[in-house]
Design a protein around this motif. Sequence first.
Motif, short mmCIF file in Angstrom:
data_model
loop_
_atom_site.label_atom_id
_atom_site.label_comp_id
_atom_site.label_asym_id
_atom_site.label_seq_id
_atom_site.Cartn_x
_atom_site.Cartn_y
_atom_site.Cartn_z
N THR A 35 1.16 -1.73 -0.05
CA THR A 35 0.07 0.47 -0.26
C THR A 35 0.13 1.61 0.40
O THR A 35 0.49 2.46 -0.78
N ALA A 36 1.74 1.11 0.54
CA ALA A 36 2.82 2.64 0.84
C ALA A 36 3.38 2.48 -0.31
O ALA A 36 3.44 3.90 -0.61
N ALA A 37 3.73 1.46 -1.55
CA ALA A 37 4.47 1.82 -2.19
C ALA A 37 3.54 2.36 -3.76
O ALA A 37 3.89 3.41 -4.40
N MET A 38 2.14 1.74 -3.42
CA MET A 38 0.44 2.74 -4.39
C MET A 38 1.41 3.76 -4.37
O MET A 38 0.56 4.61 -4.69
N GLU A 39 0.88 4.16 -2.79
CA GLU A 39 0.55 6.05 -2.97
C GLU A 39 2.12 6.28 -2.47
O GLU A 39 1.91 7.95 -2.48
N ASP A 40 2.92 6.52 -2.48
CA ASP A 40 4.69 6.36 -2.45
C ASP A 40 4.68 7.32 -3.85
O ASP A 40 4.74 6.21 -5.55
#
Length: 163
Positions: A35-40
């Motif tokens: 999720t963090a990867a998609m939001e970064d």
Amino acid sequence: MDALYEQHAGAIFDYLRHRTPTRQDAEDILLDVFTAAMEDRKFAHLAEREQVSWLWRVARNKAVDAFRRLRVRQCLTLEQISEMIDDDHLLDPERAALQLDYVAQVQQLMTHLSPLQQEIIQLRFGYELRCPEIAQVLGKREQAIYTALSRALNLLRSVHTRQ
């Protein structure tokens, strides 16, 4: 993102599973990592190798954060041990006993290493990361990883020969 997940989620999950008290905690952290990867915003513009290192680094940091929050000592639970033994071992008790004995020996040898050396060994041999990738995951210089790995292996050899 789908391809990255397919290629790396299993290994990252295994890594998290050995650093969290329950399977559910590892699943939650894995979800948080992707999720963090998609939001970064910068993640999509990184080269694939950098994306993989980023995922590992975030997974490690989130596992450390979870460990600090729970203040749980790292050890293998019975659930983790049973997951390590495949169905063939369940049909062959002698083989299962030998596997458990081997795991115990490795764990005992690893106690002679510093926490950093233990993590480097696990990332290198347990998750088959190369030294440059480990350096990025741990935020260390590549040469420092080579040196720490070499020293750890030499120490393990010397301890093993004394036993």
